[in-house]
Motif scaffolding. Sequence first.
Motif, PDB file in Angstrom:
ATOM      1  N   PHE A   1       0.842  -1.017  -0.121  1.00 41.75           N
ATOM      2  CA  PHE A   1      -0.134   0.001  -0.113  1.00 41.75           C
ATOM      3  C   PHE A   1       0.954   1.186  -0.042  1.00 41.75           C
ATOM      4  CE2 PHE A   1      -1.809  -3.536   2.125  1.00 41.75           C
ATOM      5  CZ  PHE A   1      -3.056  -3.500   1.677  1.00 41.75           C
ATOM      6  N   GLU A   2       0.371   2.270  -0.498  1.00 44.98           N
ATOM      7  CA  GLU A   2       1.133   3.516  -0.497  1.00 44.98           C
ATOM      8  C   GLU A   2       0.495   4.211   0.491  1.00 44.98           C
ATOM      9  OE1 GLU A   2       2.180   5.547  -4.176  1.00 44.98           O
ATOM     10  OE2 GLU A   2       3.137   3.667  -3.995  1.00 44.98           O
ATOM     11  N   VAL A   3       1.483   4.712   1.304  1.00 49.90           N
ATOM     12  CA  VAL A   3       0.941   5.673   2.578  1.00 49.90           C
ATOM     13  C   VAL A   3       1.444   7.118   2.501  1.00 49.90           C
ATOM     14  CG1 VAL A   3       0.787   3.333   3.964  1.00 49.90           C
ATOM     15  CG2 VAL A   3       2.753   4.725   3.927  1.00 49.90           C
ATOM     16  N   PRO A   4       0.728   8.015   3.087  1.00 50.87           N
ATOM     17  CA  PRO A   4       1.277   9.246   3.243  1.00 50.87           C
ATOM     18  C   PRO A   4       2.623   9.461   3.845  1.00 50.87           C
ATOM     19  CG  PRO A   4      -1.094   9.108   3.956  1.00 50.87           C
ATOM     20  CD  PRO A   4      -0.512   7.815   3.705  1.00 50.87           C
ATOM     21  N   ALA A   5       3.533  10.007   3.699  1.00 51.57           N
ATOM     22  CA  ALA A   5       4.778  10.269   4.100  1.00 51.57           C
ATOM     23  C   ALA A   5       4.705  10.722   5.474  1.00 51.57           C
ATOM     24  CB  ALA A   5       5.829  11.119   3.110  1.00 51.57           C
ATOM     25  N   GLY A   6       5.435  10.117   6.406  1.00 56.83           N
ATOM     26  CA  GLY A   6       5.315  10.546   7.775  1.00 56.83           C
ATOM     27  C   GLY A   6       4.244  10.116   8.555  1.00 56.83           C
ATOM     28  N   LYS A   7       3.395   9.381   7.960  1.00 55.50           N
ATOM     29  CA  LYS A   7       2.374   9.167   8.786  1.00 55.50           C
ATOM     30  C   LYS A   7       2.580   7.913   9.749  1.00 55.50           C
ATOM     31  CE  LYS A   7      -2.458   7.205   8.307  1.00 55.50           C
ATOM     32  NZ  LYS A   7      -3.868   7.389   7.529  1.00 55.50           N
TER      33      LYS A   7
ATOM     34  N   ALA B   1      -1.235   3.905   9.697  1.00 59.91           N
ATOM     35  CA  ALA B   1      -1.368   3.380   8.199  1.00 59.91           C
ATOM     36  C   ALA B   1      -1.785   1.954   8.317  1.00 59.91           C
ATOM     37  CB  ALA B   1       0.077   3.539   7.795  1.00 59.91           C
ATOM     38  N   LEU B   2      -1.426   1.237   9.226  1.00 57.11           N
ATOM     39  CA  LEU B   2      -1.821  -0.280   9.197  1.00 57.11           C
ATOM     40  C   LEU B   2      -3.154  -0.544   9.209  1.00 57.11           C
ATOM     41  CD1 LEU B   2       0.756  -1.766  11.709  1.00 57.11           C
ATOM     42  CD2 LEU B   2       0.790  -2.311   9.230  1.00 57.11           C
TER      43      LEU B   2
ATOM     44  N   LYS C   1      -8.118   3.125  21.658  1.00 56.16           N
ATOM     45  CA  LYS C   1      -8.435   4.447  21.362  1.00 56.16           C
ATOM     46  C   LYS C   1      -7.468   4.788  20.126  1.00 56.16           C
ATOM     47  CE  LYS C   1      -8.019   9.031  23.184  1.00 56.16           C
ATOM     48  NZ  LYS C   1      -6.914   9.547  22.817  1.00 56.16           N
ATOM     49  N   ARG C   2      -7.880   5.442  18.975  1.00 60.87           N
ATOM     50  CA  ARG C   2      -7.221   5.687  17.956  1.00 60.87           C
ATOM     51  C   ARG C   2      -5.951   6.613  18.358  1.00 60.87           C
ATOM     52  NH1 ARG C   2      -7.025   5.916  12.414  1.00 60.87           N
ATOM     53  NH2 ARG C   2      -6.013   7.687  11.509  1.00 60.87           N
ATOM     54  N   PRO C   3      -4.784   6.052  17.846  1.00 67.23           N
ATOM     55  CA  PRO C   3      -3.723   7.163  18.135  1.00 67.23           C
ATOM     56  C   PRO C   3      -3.573   8.358  17.504  1.00 67.23           C
ATOM     57  CG  PRO C   3      -2.786   4.784  17.890  1.00 67.23           C
ATOM     58  CD  PRO C   3      -4.372   4.798  17.405  1.00 67.23           C
ATOM     59  N   ALA C   4      -3.181   9.440  18.153  1.00 69.37           N
ATOM     60  CA  ALA C   4      -3.282  10.757  17.505  1.00 69.37           C
ATOM     61  C   ALA C   4      -2.248  10.733  16.071  1.00 69.37           C
ATOM     62  CB  ALA C   4      -2.573  11.730  18.409  1.00 69.37           C
ATOM     63  N   ASP C   5      -2.348  11.623  15.467  1.00 71.17           N
ATOM     64  CA  ASP C   5      -1.503  11.600  13.996  1.00 71.17           C
ATOM     65  C   ASP C   5      -0.104  11.914  14.227  1.00 71.17           C
ATOM     66  OD1 ASP C   5      -3.782  11.689  12.664  1.00 71.17           O
ATOM     67  OD2 ASP C   5      -3.872  13.667  12.364  1.00 71.17           O
ATOM     68  N   ALA C   6       0.197  12.367  15.573  1.00 70.72           N
ATOM     69  CA  ALA C   6       1.671  12.659  15.607  1.00 70.72           C
ATOM     70  C   ALA C   6       2.024  11.846  16.712  1.00 70.72           C
ATOM     71  CB  ALA C   6       1.867  14.178  16.252  1.00 70.72           C
ATOM     72  N   ILE C   7       3.357  11.359  16.572  1.00 73.08           N
ATOM     73  CA  ILE C   7       3.863  10.381  17.573  1.00 73.08           C
ATOM     74  C   ILE C   7       3.880  11.000  18.904  1.00 73.08           C
ATOM     75  CG2 ILE C   7       6.148   9.148  18.500  1.00 73.08           C
ATOM     76  CD1 ILE C   7       6.938   8.767  15.420  1.00 73.08           C
ATOM     77  N   GLU C   8       3.345  10.229  20.172  1.00 72.30           N
ATOM     78  CA  GLU C   8       3.350  10.636  21.634  1.00 72.30           C
ATOM     79  C   GLU C   8       4.000   9.484  22.215  1.00 72.30           C
ATOM     80  OE1 GLU C   8      -0.744  12.721  21.971  1.00 72.30           O
ATOM     81  OE2 GLU C   8      -1.115  10.659  21.508  1.00 72.30           O
ATOM     82  N   PRO C   9       4.675   9.784  23.339  1.00 71.23           N
ATOM     83  CA  PRO C   9       4.884  11.158  23.739  1.00 71.23           C
ATOM     84  C   PRO C   9       5.816  11.796  23.045  1.00 71.23           C
ATOM     85  CG  PRO C   9       6.123   9.614  25.056  1.00 71.23           C
ATOM     86  CD  PRO C   9       5.153   8.807  24.233  1.00 71.23           C
ATOM     87  N   PRO C  10       5.997  13.364  22.716  1.00 73.50           N
ATOM     88  CA  PRO C  10       6.893  13.937  21.839  1.00 73.50           C
ATOM     89  C   PRO C  10       8.353  12.980  21.657  1.00 73.50           C
ATOM     90  CG  PRO C  10       5.645  15.523  23.196  1.00 73.50           C
ATOM     91  CD  PRO C  10       5.560  14.169  23.958  1.00 73.50           C
TER      92      PRO C  10
END
Length: 119
Positions: free
Chosen positions: A12-18, A23-24, A106-115
């Motif tokens: 699958f093509e996935v958005p860069a940085g996702k 993405a899975l 719960k769905r993970p946020a778009d950005a990696i957490e914790p920072p």
Amino acid sequence: MPKLTVEEVGSFEVPAGKRLVNALVDECGVDQLHACGGFARCTTCRVEFVAGEPTAMTKAEKDVLDAKGLSGTPGLRLSCQIACDADMTVKVVSRLAGTGRADAGKRPADAIEPPPEWV
Ligand code: FES
């Protein structure tokens, strides 16, 4: 766009940085577990890398893999702590199906957490 290949599922093509965990679920349609919501606590988002394993790791991922005695397992990584910034091939090893859980978490946020603090 990076190509994410999931063994026995497809490519699958996935958005860069996702975030890999998202993405899975979104691009690959996998019922990937992520019980803690993507905070590097539960390790249920684990995948096994076949190719393209990132060399960088977040401190949060390293700490939880060390604490659970999983650091020595070749290719085992936490999908919530990885961004899709290159082609990758993984095996899904922690899915909702068959667990008896009510949901994948719960769905993970778009950005990696914790920072992320990279090690
Ligand atoms: S460690 Fe819980 S979702 Fe990644």
